[in-house]
Design a protein around this motif. Structure first.
Motif, PDB file in Angstrom:
ATOM      1  N   ALA A  31       9.551  -0.598  -7.773  1.00  0.00           N
ATOM      2  CA  ALA A  31      10.594   0.448  -6.687  1.00  0.00           C
ATOM      3  C   ALA A  31       9.746   0.377  -5.476  1.00  0.00           C
ATOM      4  N   ALA A  32      10.486   0.632  -4.402  1.00  0.00           N
ATOM      5  CA  ALA A  32       9.967   0.783  -3.128  1.00  0.00           C
ATOM      6  C   ALA A  32       8.867   1.882  -2.824  1.00  0.00           C
ATOM      7  N   ASP A  33       9.227   2.981  -3.758  1.00  0.00           N
ATOM      8  CA  ASP A  33       7.850   3.891  -3.492  1.00  0.00           C
ATOM      9  C   ASP A  33       6.812   3.900  -4.842  1.00  0.00           C
ATOM     10  N   TYR A  34       6.644   2.498  -5.258  1.00  0.00           N
ATOM     11  CA  TYR A  34       5.809   2.459  -6.482  1.00  0.00           C
ATOM     12  C   TYR A  34       4.560   3.052  -6.273  1.00  0.00           C
ATOM     13  N   VAL A  35       3.822   3.812  -7.012  1.00  0.00           N
ATOM     14  CA  VAL A  35       2.387   4.192  -7.141  1.00  0.00           C
ATOM     15  C   VAL A  35       1.633   3.643  -8.251  1.00  0.00           C
ATOM     16  N   ASP A  36       0.520   3.203  -7.878  1.00  0.00           N
ATOM     17  CA  ASP A  36      -0.592   2.557  -9.137  1.00  0.00           C
ATOM     18  C   ASP A  36      -1.684   3.607  -9.058  1.00  0.00           C
ATOM     19  N   HIS A  37      -1.793   4.129 -10.476  1.00  0.00           N
ATOM     20  CA  HIS A  37      -2.820   5.067 -10.586  1.00  0.00           C
ATOM     21  C   HIS A  37      -3.998   4.429 -11.213  1.00  0.00           C
ATOM     22  N   ALA A  38      -3.971   2.956 -11.131  1.00  0.00           N
ATOM     23  CA  ALA A  38      -5.271   2.247 -11.735  1.00  0.00           C
ATOM     24  C   ALA A  38      -6.203   1.639 -10.682  1.00  0.00           C
ATOM     25  N   TYR A  39      -5.467   1.332  -9.515  1.00  0.00           N
ATOM     26  CA  TYR A  39      -6.066   0.584  -8.366  1.00  0.00           C
ATOM     27  C   TYR A  39      -5.855   1.057  -7.212  1.00  0.00           C
ATOM     28  N   VAL A  40      -6.743   0.746  -6.213  1.00  0.00           N
ATOM     29  CA  VAL A  40      -7.049   1.260  -5.029  1.00  0.00           C
ATOM     30  C   VAL A  40      -6.759  -0.003  -3.858  1.00  0.00           C
ATOM     31  N   PRO A  41      -6.183   0.252  -2.751  1.00  0.00           N
ATOM     32  CA  PRO A  41      -5.015   1.320  -2.428  1.00  0.00           C
ATOM     33  C   PRO A  41      -4.066   1.615  -3.839  1.00  0.00           C
ATOM     34  N   ASN A  42      -3.684   2.735  -3.841  1.00  0.00           N
ATOM     35  CA  ASN A  42      -2.769   3.052  -5.045  1.00  0.00           C
ATOM     36  C   ASN A  42      -1.257   2.686  -4.792  1.00  0.00           C
ATOM     37  N   ASP A  43      -1.054   1.458  -4.327  1.00  0.00           N
ATOM     38  CA  ASP A  43       0.212   0.979  -4.069  1.00  0.00           C
ATOM     39  C   ASP A  43       0.507  -0.413  -4.707  1.00  0.00           C
ATOM     40  N   ARG A  44       1.420  -0.987  -4.083  1.00  0.00           N
ATOM     41  CA  ARG A  44       1.638  -2.701  -4.788  1.00  0.00           C
ATOM     42  C   ARG A  44       0.769  -3.392  -4.308  1.00  0.00           C
ATOM     43  N   ASN A  45      -0.090  -3.156  -3.092  1.00  0.00           N
ATOM     44  CA  ASN A  45      -1.329  -3.862  -2.426  1.00  0.00           C
ATOM     45  C   ASN A  45      -2.673  -3.624  -3.183  1.00  0.00           C
ATOM     46  N   GLY A  46      -2.762  -2.638  -3.991  1.00  0.00           N
ATOM     47  CA  GLY A  46      -3.915  -2.432  -4.809  1.00  0.00           C
ATOM     48  C   GLY A  46      -3.419  -3.417  -6.052  1.00  0.00           C
ATOM     49  N   LEU A  47      -2.555  -3.281  -6.337  1.00  0.00           N
ATOM     50  CA  LEU A  47      -2.030  -4.059  -7.704  1.00  0.00           C
ATOM     51  C   LEU A  47      -2.205  -5.447  -7.441  1.00  0.00           C
ATOM     52  N   ILE A  48      -1.845  -5.905  -6.367  1.00  0.00           N
ATOM     53  CA  ILE A  48      -1.676  -7.420  -6.089  1.00  0.00           C
ATOM     54  C   ILE A  48      -3.262  -7.870  -5.854  1.00  0.00           C
ATOM     55  N   GLN A  49      -3.943  -7.064  -5.085  1.00  0.00           N
ATOM     56  CA  GLN A  49      -5.298  -7.197  -4.927  1.00  0.00           C
ATOM     57  C   GLN A  49      -6.404  -7.445  -6.376  1.00  0.00           C
ATOM     58  N   MET A  50      -6.031  -6.713  -7.141  1.00  0.00           N
ATOM     59  CA  MET A  50      -6.677  -6.726  -8.342  1.00  0.00           C
ATOM     60  C   MET A  50      -6.135  -7.896  -9.210  1.00  0.00           C
ATOM     61  N   ALA A  51      -4.991  -8.082  -9.331  1.00  0.00           N
ATOM     62  CA  ALA A  51      -4.426  -9.612 -10.188  1.00  0.00           C
ATOM     63  C   ALA A  51      -4.976 -10.351  -9.509  1.00  0.00           C
ATOM     64  N   ARG A  52      -5.165 -10.543  -7.993  1.00  0.00           N
ATOM     65  CA  ARG A  52      -5.811 -11.947  -7.532  1.00  0.00           C
ATOM     66  C   ARG A  52      -7.178 -12.114  -7.665  1.00  0.00           C
ATOM     67  N   ILE A  53      -8.010 -10.941  -7.973  1.00  0.00           N
ATOM     68  CA  ILE A  53      -9.454 -10.851  -8.300  1.00  0.00           C
ATOM     69  C   ILE A  53      -9.468 -11.387  -9.595  1.00  0.00           C
ATOM     70  N   LEU A  54      -8.755 -10.907 -10.671  1.00  0.00           N
ATOM     71  CA  LEU A  54      -8.528 -11.412 -11.989  1.00  0.00           C
ATOM     72  C   LEU A  54      -8.074 -12.835 -12.221  1.00  0.00           C
ATOM     73  N   HIS A  55      -7.324 -13.266 -11.265  1.00  0.00           N
ATOM     74  CA  HIS A  55      -6.722 -14.710 -11.462  1.00  0.00           C
ATOM     75  C   HIS A  55      -7.830 -15.564 -10.923  1.00  0.00           C
ATOM     76  N   SER A  56      -8.864 -15.098  -9.974  1.00  0.00           N
ATOM     77  CA  SER A  56      -9.665 -15.926  -9.465  1.00  0.00           C
ATOM     78  C   SER A  56     -10.878 -16.238 -10.362  1.00  0.00           C
ATOM     79  N   ALA A  57     -11.142 -15.139 -10.917  1.00  0.00           N
ATOM     80  CA  ALA A  57     -12.344 -15.016 -12.002  1.00  0.00           C
ATOM     81  C   ALA A  57     -11.988 -15.685 -13.408  1.00  0.00           C
ATOM     82  N   PHE A  58     -10.554 -15.536 -13.643  1.00  0.00           N
ATOM     83  CA  PHE A  58     -10.335 -15.857 -15.087  1.00  0.00           C
ATOM     84  C   PHE A  58      -8.833 -16.679 -14.988  1.00  0.00           C
ATOM     85  N   PRO A  59      -8.701 -17.735 -14.021  1.00  0.00           N
ATOM     86  CA  PRO A  59      -7.556 -18.425 -13.966  1.00  0.00           C
ATOM     87  C   PRO A  59      -6.346 -18.667 -14.851  1.00  0.00           C
ATOM     88  N   ASP A  60      -7.360 -18.924 -15.982  1.00  0.00           N
ATOM     89  CA  ASP A  60      -6.327 -19.141 -17.395  1.00  0.00           C
ATOM     90  C   ASP A  60      -5.982 -17.653 -18.228  1.00  0.00           C
TER      91      ASP A  60
END
Length: 145
Positions: A31-60
């Motif tokens: 949603a446009a007003d998405y809130v993420d309670h697990a990652y910082v910042p608490n929006d889609r940018n925090g979610l994408i940042q964490m996903a990039r970290i995980l995919h970089s460390a564990f690409p498979d």
């Protein structure tokens, strides 16, 4: 939207975003007003940042659904993430060790889109599997008054 439809949205999001690494799919699923309670910042940018970290460390890495519950506007999924430690993660260089970690994700949906997300990840198990040392993080320290 029914809880069955919400479950389909969440499963497709996990498949596309987390497992396939399609970070552009956030426009389709969040949603446009998405809130993420697990990652910082608490929006889609925090979610994408964490996903990039995980995919970089564990690409498979791939998350498999072990169980799920959908009720009303909520979906809770217990996942098992497997992969190989092939990149640096929180200061630990690649060990090429396999990982097998449990995680829980809760989603709240509005009009067919994910509007909120919470996560609980077994970081201690992951650290043991990659040979990392467990350190107290600032968020876990108690302040003396």
């Amino acid at each position: 939207m029914s809880h069955v439809n919400n479950m389909v949205v969440v499963r497709n999001f996990i498949k596309n975003f987390w497992n396939e690494g399609d970070f552009a799919c956030t426009d389709e699923f969040l949603a446009a007003d998405y809130v993420d309670h697990a990652y910082v910042p608490n929006d889609r940018n925090g979610l994408i940042q964490m996903a990039r970290i995980l995919h970089s460390a564990f690409p498979d890495q791939v998350s498999f659904e072990e169980s799920s519950v959908a009720q009303g506007d909520r979906v809770v999924v217990r996942l098992r993430m497997r992969g190989t430690h092939q990149g640096s993660f929180r200061g630990t260089e690649a060990t090429h060790n396999p990982i097998d970690v449990k995680l829980y994700r809760e989603f709240r949906l509005t009009d067919g889109k994910i509007s909120e997300h919470w996560a609980l990840f077994d970081t201690a198990t992951l650290f043991r599997q990659i040979g990392a040392e467990l350190h107290e993080q600032p968020a876990c320290q108690l302040k003396k008054h």
